[in-house]
Scaffold this active site. Structure first.
Site, PDB file in Angstrom:
ATOM      1  N   ASP A 104       0.841  -1.194   0.000  1.00 35.97           N
ATOM      2  CA  ASP A 104       0.000   0.000   0.000  1.00 35.97           C
ATOM      3  C   ASP A 104       0.882   1.254   0.000  1.00 35.97           C
ATOM      4  O   ASP A 104       0.641   2.196  -0.761  1.00 35.97           O
ATOM      5  CB  ASP A 104      -0.904  -0.029   1.240  1.00 35.97           C
ATOM      6  N   GLU A 148      -2.317  -5.756  -2.970  1.00 34.00           N
ATOM      7  CA  GLU A 148      -1.372  -4.912  -2.228  1.00 34.00           C
ATOM      8  C   GLU A 148      -0.142  -5.729  -1.828  1.00 34.00           C
ATOM      9  O   GLU A 148       0.993  -5.252  -1.914  1.00 34.00           O
ATOM     10  CB  GLU A 148      -2.028  -4.358  -0.957  1.00 34.00           C
TER      11      GLU A 148
END
Lengths: 177, 177
Positions: free
Chosen positions: B49, B122
């Protein structure tokens, strides 16, 4: 305040411990939107925030990888949040270099607000990133603000328990105290 | 699902267009916390992320530097938010590789939830970052998901106005459509 002189820019570089290849980036980092709406530091602060986000993700993750991700995020948020960035800015004496527009000078009585100071710190980190790379941001940030031995203490209600004092230069304000 | 075979890992690398120096990182990115609470993909998703955050900050900033920072943040948030990450994951066919714990298999009827899929994407980006660097994440992300010509269209209420279709491989689900 007027734009920083060459000597002031050099003094700031010395304080940061980083020499810019392109000093215009550092100059931009010092310009508040009230002085130059289109060539001010706010995009640079946006970039600096993101650079610190990944650097602190790695540093906090490496140090505290055994705790839940939610708590890691809390620690990261504290380390790169507005309040801490303001303290970092004061520690480095950044506010004295801020280029402010006239109207806001009057409005704020010449004082640099907490938000402006925080944005300056983010912008300076962004300038270093754009001038160099993530490693340069990491080195500069950690040289001045090494992670506390136990970053979890940052989450204590008083925010200070057991956090080591540090200072790589005569500090206007130690952000960990 | 059981852990991916070597052939499956190679197929996934081919789909990603990225070969891991350390394939264990990719394997970790595929493990849900229900299967291995301490050696699962959630820290890697946390790192991924952050890696996407800085990459998209630069890409969106370079493309749309003339709009207010608040809007830039909105575009970035849309591009790397949970909903889009789920679509990215489906586009790459990641969910078929997820290693799930037995109890959750029963609970979810063997289905991979939107959140699990998003976290996988992610985590895969995080694995690429840890295996290589930011540039590798940028190349891989943009090869599959180049920014729309006008990223501002992402902010339209229907989220799709004028966004170009793209597909570097037979797509299970085109995230821009």
């Amino acid at each position: 305040m007027p734009e920083a002189s060459r000597a002031q820019i050099e003094a700031l570089e010395a304080k940061l411990g980083y020499s810019f290849k392109n000093r215009y980036l550092l100059r931009l980092a010092l310009v508040h939107s009230s002085a130059a709406p289109t060539t001010c530091n706010n995009i640079m602060a946006w970039v600096g925030d993101a650079a610190m986000y990944i650097v602190m993700t790695e540093e906090v993750g490496a140090k505290l990888g055994y705790i839940p991700v939610g708590q890691l995020s809390e620690v990261r948020k504290t380390l790169i949040g507005r309040a801490m960035c303001e303290r970092y800015a004061n520690h480095l004496g950044l506010p004295q270099y801020l280029v402010l527009g006239k109207s806001i000078m009057v409005q704020h009585n010449g004082k640099v607000s907490a938000n402006m100071a925080a944005e300056m710190f983010e912008a300076v980190m962004g300038a270093i990133y754009l001038d160099s790379d993530l490693e340069a941001v990491r080195r500069c940030y950690l040289a001045h603000f090494p992670l506390p031995d136990d970053p979890l203490t940052l989450l204590k209600p008083d925010g200070t328990g057991g956090i080591p004092a540090f200072s790589s230069s005569p500090a206007a304000d130690n952000p960990w105290e």
